[in-house]
Design an enzyme around this catalytic site. Structure first.
Site, short mmCIF file in Angstrom:
data_model
loop_
_atom_site.label_atom_id
_atom_site.label_comp_id
_atom_site.label_asym_id
_atom_site.label_seq_id
_atom_site.Cartn_x
_atom_site.Cartn_y
_atom_site.Cartn_z
N ASP A 36 67.00 59.64 32.24
CA ASP A 36 65.80 58.75 32.40
C ASP A 36 64.60 59.31 32.79
O ASP A 36 63.50 58.88 32.50
CB ASP A 36 66.21 57.74 33.58
CG ASP A 36 66.77 56.51 33.27
OD1 ASP A 36 67.05 56.48 32.08
OD2 ASP A 36 67.30 55.65 33.88
N GLU B 268 65.65 57.49 42.54
CA GLU B 268 65.47 58.75 43.25
C GLU B 268 64.25 59.52 42.61
O GLU B 268 63.45 60.04 43.38
CB GLU B 268 66.60 59.63 43.00
CG GLU B 268 67.99 59.03 43.46
CD GLU B 268 68.54 57.85 42.51
OE1 GLU B 268 67.74 57.78 41.58
OE2 GLU B 268 69.72 57.32 42.77
N ASP C 224 22.29 55.29 39.96
CA ASP C 224 20.79 55.74 40.22
C ASP C 224 20.18 55.75 38.67
O ASP C 224 20.85 55.77 37.94
CB ASP C 224 20.77 57.04 40.64
CG ASP C 224 21.09 57.19 42.13
OD1 ASP C 224 20.84 56.13 42.84
OD2 ASP C 224 21.45 58.09 42.52
N ASP D 20 23.15 61.43 45.21
CA ASP D 20 22.73 62.79 45.00
C ASP D 20 22.44 63.41 46.39
O ASP D 20 22.53 64.73 46.57
CB ASP D 20 22.03 63.15 43.81
CG ASP D 20 20.74 62.40 43.65
OD1 ASP D 20 20.50 61.82 44.64
OD2 ASP D 20 19.92 62.68 42.48
N ASN E 176 70.33 58.44 36.01
CA ASN E 176 69.03 58.10 36.86
C ASN E 176 68.21 59.60 37.02
O ASN E 176 67.03 59.56 37.10
CB ASN E 176 69.42 57.70 38.44
CG ASN E 176 69.78 56.34 38.32
OD1 ASN E 176 69.55 55.63 37.20
ND2 ASN E 176 69.87 55.80 39.47
N ILE F 9 68.74 52.96 44.31
CA ILE F 9 67.72 53.74 44.77
C ILE F 9 66.94 54.62 43.60
O ILE F 9 67.67 55.14 42.82
CB ILE F 9 68.26 54.84 45.88
CG1 ILE F 9 68.78 53.97 46.96
CG2 ILE F 9 67.00 55.44 46.44
CD1 ILE F 9 69.47 54.74 48.14
N VAL G 155 73.74 54.40 44.94
CA VAL G 155 73.02 55.54 43.98
C VAL G 155 72.06 54.72 42.96
O VAL G 155 71.01 54.73 42.56
CB VAL G 155 73.92 56.56 43.13
CG1 VAL G 155 73.29 57.13 42.27
CG2 VAL G 155 74.70 57.47 44.11
N ALA G 156 72.78 53.74 42.50
CA ALA G 156 72.26 52.78 41.27
C ALA G 156 71.00 52.08 41.81
O ALA G 156 70.03 51.86 41.18
CB ALA G 156 73.07 51.70 40.75
N ASP H 20 22.20 59.90 50.75
CA ASP H 20 23.07 58.98 49.93
C ASP H 20 24.39 59.04 50.72
O ASP H 20 25.32 58.11 50.37
CB ASP H 20 23.09 59.46 48.38
CG ASP H 20 21.94 59.10 47.71
OD1 ASP H 20 21.15 58.00 48.00
OD2 ASP H 20 21.47 59.84 46.97
P1 ATP Z 1 16.30 57.07 41.08
O1 ATP Z 1 16.60 56.47 42.32
O2 ATP Z 1 16.18 56.32 39.92
O3 ATP Z 1 17.62 58.26 40.60
P2 ATP Z 1 14.68 59.11 42.07
O4 ATP Z 1 15.92 59.28 43.07
O5 ATP Z 1 14.37 60.24 41.41
O6 ATP Z 1 14.96 58.02 41.20
P3 ATP Z 1 13.00 59.08 43.84
O7 ATP Z 1 13.01 60.52 43.99
O8 ATP Z 1 13.13 58.43 45.32
O9 ATP Z 1 13.84 58.33 42.60
O10 ATP Z 1 11.53 58.83 43.38
C1 ATP Z 1 10.81 57.80 43.68
C2 ATP Z 1 9.34 57.88 43.55
O11 ATP Z 1 8.84 58.97 44.32
C3 ATP Z 1 8.85 57.95 42.19
O12 ATP Z 1 8.50 57.08 41.31
C4 ATP Z 1 7.72 59.04 42.25
O13 ATP Z 1 6.59 58.38 42.01
C5 ATP Z 1 7.85 59.65 43.47
N1 ATP Z 1 8.24 61.22 43.23
C6 ATP Z 1 9.50 61.54 42.53
N2 ATP Z 1 9.76 63.01 42.76
C7 ATP Z 1 8.39 63.33 43.48
C8 ATP Z 1 8.01 64.68 43.99
N3 ATP Z 1 8.79 65.46 43.54
N4 ATP Z 1 7.12 64.78 44.53
C9 ATP Z 1 6.27 63.73 44.78
N5 ATP Z 1 6.59 62.49 44.63
C10 ATP Z 1 7.85 62.26 43.72
#
Ligand code: ATP
Length: 887
Positions: free
Chosen positions: A709, A284, A326, A611, A705, A282, A279-280, A615
């Site tokens: 404790d 638990e 980002d 996002d 234990n 383990i 017991v000591a 990605d």
């Molecule tokens: P980060 O990577 O810094 O978070 P982000 O994801 O917004 O930025 P992107 O969305 O890839 O980066 O944008 C990159 C480029 O695309 C911008 O610098 C801009 O010139 C162009 N861009 C961004 N949004 C639009 C849009 N809605 N329509 C057209 N061109 C765009």
């Protein structure tokens, strides 16, 4: 079959109006008729099952065996005591585990996807479980499909159906199709979208035709196995450790049993001593305490805007030494405002745009029409880059809704972060205009003309240089730059290759996106904590560098690299350079995987944010994938280990801090419990080796234990964070829990506890018998009463010294006076409560009988106190030496 029907038939069958959607009332009725939209999972374990799970443990088997043998040997009271302790242990374990399970369950709910539906004419975001047949569901790229849908509108919609069909190439959807063949396979039902699949591109609208278990995935799944909550590396190591300790316990017990028999001790007594030892040895309470400390830590993180999706992430967070973030929205505020423009040789503040100049006017019109956001005085929706453009348009009286009515959009190619472009086709009287906006460098590649003062002229190298000059100038001021271009076409179409070519360049705009104020401090904190911050952005190199400089990420231009330059490097070249890189500009999501791999090849522990749909691979590849809670897609969230509910970089840093604290606290609990166990082993081991009477009964050890404790161990788990934790380097995940002197301290403290307990045993016997004999504790020369008194002293000192020893665990080097006696109130309360329980055991007559103890006199107590503070005093002295050595 829904796919064989026309849109109108489906809408009629499901009795819904596509403009209004269902009414709230109707949705409520349908919800009670059809049930919640979720797949049946295996039921959570019931309380009873959880209770029996507590009993399913090798250690409990040993105890049950002991209770049984005691009963057979006629020692009924011992048998009952053991049974009661097992019961109490099971109940305490049950409560802890139940709470932990509930906490983790609640956490899971926080990160489940939501759906966008139309109800009462309004667009709402609702929990996906509330979607009912007939709901009008809106889909966009990155969103999970909440149930089975018959599509009624599709714009370039592509859906990844691999979860259902195994096919990894996304399927093009088309709402206008009506399929004739009844047995069309799922993968070919292009006018349908299915639950658990997700949109990778474009957008669409569908009517919910089946929900919950009635969906295609529901039919296959029938019963989804609830995925086990993943164990953290520490939990896994503990399971291993428990096994080793179990075997060790068995070995020591058998050895001691044999030694005792050789010494000629009674079989019965040796049997119980052997059980005491087992017991000591383990620990638990350990696994349950680790789970609950983890669960509580994870709940604290929710309050700080970080939702942990995978439990192991908590520990990994503490080891992170690189955060790749980002830029837009995480390091910056994502509050875009257009401040500059360039068109028709005019370059200046956006206020000086001249609506009477045809190029200026077209620049405004193109950026308003080639736009998916909405903007009005009261509200705005959509991407901040796009709302900023609408805000600019509104300043010049070009309002999107009204203007788009005059020039309706007839086709489009959505924005994606690989092309960094977006295009629309709008009707202008009898002709159609293609508008394309996006990153100027990419846009110029598909332009062959420029629009100058109402005229279209060929795009010469000189004009291009001039434009790029303006792009550089704006981006050096940290502005995000977008270009606009257009062309006329006769017939509207959506063929990207034909739309995004031979365009006429109109002009540029530059928008600011201020850095988040708190981020600079967080980056500084990271530096102190041995964590490198790396910025990854789709923006221009200059823009990225300007912001990186402002935030303190780097002020060395050689630490910035662009996607194009990255493409030219081989994997080996990138790995050799990666230590020196801090900013990756104009990259697309695919580059992120390459970056993570290179960083990991250098043994870094990498956190990566993301996002979008694209990605997901890099989030999975990173040690910690972090998705954005506000702007992130369901797919990114699904691939992540942690979700930020405020999209803020600083939250990552507080999560790392919390992760380090949680790990340290768990370590404190573990080391505390183990040192207590070692103390018990040492007590019994030496007593038997010296041929003494047994100083502790199994019930004493069980009590300490499992009851006294447990509270300090839990309280150590909720220690307030150490403010210096971010001044230390990240923890090396390969280092053992016992590295860096922890193992030595564990053994030394165990030895101290053992020593004071044995001393109490000897003193107890001497005081009771009033003998001058130094060691009156051999079975042959000790009376039953003297033994009981000596055992009581040993028992109480064991318990109280362990309670006080918990204070030593609060910090490895700082004195309790530096840490503050009362900064962990739970711990103080636990110690007092433990001493109170101990007093009850020795004073309440019934319990006294059960535990076979005496009530202690004041004199005895004074000895108990003196002995029990020995480990505290020794630790304080040792810590003084350690601090001097370090400084
Ligand atoms: P980060 O990577 O810094 O978070 P982000 O994801 O917004 O930025 P992107 O969305 O890839 O980066 O944008 C990159 C480029 O695309 C911008 O610098 C801009 O010139 C162009 N861009 C961004 N949004 C639009 C849009 N809605 N329509 C057209 N061109 C765009």
């Amino acid at each position: 079959m829904w796919f064989t029907k026309s849109k109108d038939e489906v809408i009629k069958d499901l009795q819904v109006n596509t403009i209004q959607g269902l009414s709230t009332q109707e949705a409520k009725e349908r919800l009670s008729r059809y049930g919640e939209n979720k797949l049946a999972t295996q039921k959570n374990r019931s309380l009873l099952q959880l209770f029996f799970a507590q009993l399913n443990d090798a250690m409990i088997y040993v105890l049950l065996g002991a209770a049984l043998i005691s009963a057979i040997l006629g020692e009924l009271s011992d048998a009952i005591i053991i049974a009661v302790v097992i019961l109490i242990n099971a109940v305490v374990g049950l409560i802890q585990e139940y709470r932990a399970e509930q906490a983790l369950e609640a956490l899971k709910k926080l990160s489940t996807p939501k759906s966008i539906v139309k109800r009462d004419g309004k667009i709402l975001e609702i929990p996906s479980e509330e979607v009912v047949p007939g709901d009008i569901v809106i889909i966009d790229a990155g969103r999970y499909i909440p149930c089975d849908l018959r599509l009624i509108e599709t714009v370039n919609l592509q859906i990844d159906e691999s979860a259902l069909t195994g096919e990894s190439v996304p399927v093009d959807k088309n709402a206008d199709l009506i399929l004739e063949t009844l047995d069309t396979p799922l993968g070919d039902q292009k006018n349908m979208a299915f639950m658990s699949t997700f949109a990778t591109y474009g957008r669409g609208v569908g009517v919910a035709v089946a929900t919950g278990m009635k969906t295609e995935i529901g039919k296959i799944a029938k019963m989804l196995e609830e995925t086990d909550t993943e164990q953290t590396p520490l939990q896994k190591k503990l399971t291993e450790l428990s096994k080793i300790l179990g075997f060790a316990a068995l070995g020591i017990s058998i050895a001691m049993f044999l030694v005792g028999i050789i010494q000629g001790r009674p079989l019965f007594e040796m049997f119980f001593t052997a059980i005491s030892l087992a017991v000591a040895a383990i620990p638990e309470g350990l696994p349950a305490i680790v789970t609950i400390v983890l669960a509580m830590g994870v709940q604290r993180m929710v309050k700080k805007h970080a939702i942990i999706r995978k439990l192991p992430a908590v520990e990994t967070l503490g080891s992170v030494n690189i955060i790749c973030s980002d830029k837009t929205g995480t390091l910056t505020q994502n509050k875009m405002t257009v401040v500059k423009f360039y068109a028709d040789n005019a370059f200046g503040d956006v206020d000086s745009l001249n609506i009477n100049n045809p190029a200026h006017k077209l620049l405004l019109e193109s950026l308003v029409l080639c736009n998916d956001a909405t903007y009005s005085q009261e509200s705005k929706t959509g991407d901040p880059t796009e709302t900023a453009l609408l805000e600019m348009g509104a300043k010049f009286n070009i309002f999107k809704t009204a203007f788009e009515e005059q020039h309706p959009r007839v086709n489009e190619v959505p924005f994606d972060s690989d092309r960094k472009l977006m295009s629309t086709v709008n009707k202008y009287d009898n002709e159609y205009l293609v508008f394309t906006k996006g990153a100027p460098d990419n846009l110029l590649k598909i332009c062959n003309n420029a629009f100058v003062n109402g005229e279209i002229v060929p795009l010469t190298q000189e004009i291009i240089d001039n434009i790029m000059d303006k792009v550089n100038s704006m981006s050096q001021d940290a502005l995000r730059v977008l270009g606009a271009a257009f062309k006329k076409i006769d017939t509207p179409h959506g063929d990207i290759d034909k739309l995004e070519t031979d365009l006429t360049f109109i002009g540029l705009i530059g928008m600011i996106d201020p850095p988040r104020l708190e981020v600079k401090d967080s980056i500084f904190l990271c530096k102190q904590a041995g964590i490198k911050t790396i910025m990854i952005t789709g923006d221009h190199k200059n823009t990225a560098f300007a912001i990186a400089k402002e935030l303190g990420i780097t002020d060395d231009p050689s630490q910035v690299i662009s996607g194009v330059e990255l493409d030219k490097l081989t994997e080996e070249e990138l790995i050799s350079k990666i230590d020196n890189l801090r900013v990756f500009a104009r990259v697309s999501p695919e580059h992120k995987v390459k970056i993570v791999r290179a960083l990991k090849a250098k043994d870094n522990i990498v956190a990566m944010t993301g996002d979008g749909v694209n990605d997901a691979p890099s989030l999975k590849a990173a040690d910690i994938g972090i998705a954005m809670g506000i702007t992130g897609t369901d797919v990114a969230k699904g691939a992540s280990d942690m979700v930020l509910t405020d999209d803020n970089f600083s939250t990552i840093v507080s999560a790392v801090e919390e992760g380090r604290n949680i790990y340290n606290n768990i370590k404190k609990s573990i080391v505390f419990l183990l040192s207590c166990n070692i103390g018990e082993i040492i007590t019994l081991f030496f007593a038997i080796l010296f041929g003494w009477a047994t100083p502790l009964k199994p019930i004493h050890i069980l009590w300490v234990n499992l009851i006294t404790d447990t509270f300090p161990a839990l309280s150590l788990g909720v220690e307030p964070g150490d403010k210096d934790v971010m001044k230390e380097k990240p923890r090396n995940p390969n280092h053992s829990l016992f590295a860096g002197g922890t193992g030595v301290s564990l053994i030394l403290n165990g030895a101290l506890i053992g020593l004071v307990t044995l001393t109490a045993f000897v003193i107890g016997a001497r005081v009771y018998t009033g003998t001058t004999n130094l060691f009156p504790i051999f079975p042959a020369n000790i009376s039953d009463d003297a033994l009981t008194h000596a055992q009581t002293m040993a028992f109480v000192v064991l318990s109280v010294s362990q309670l006080i020893h918990s204070l030593n665990m609060r910090h490895p080097t700082k004195s309790i006076f530096q840490v503050g006696w009362f900064t962990n109130k739970y711990l103080i309360a636990s110690i007092l409560f433990g001493i109170f329980l101990q007093e009850i055991v020795i004073t309440v007559p019934f319990l006294r009988n059960v535990f076979g103890v005496f009530d202690l006199r004041l004199y005895d107590w004074s000895i108990v106190v003196l002995l029990s503070i020995v480990p505290l005093v020794v630790n304080e002295i040792v810590k003084i030496f350690i601090r001097h050595k370090v400084s």
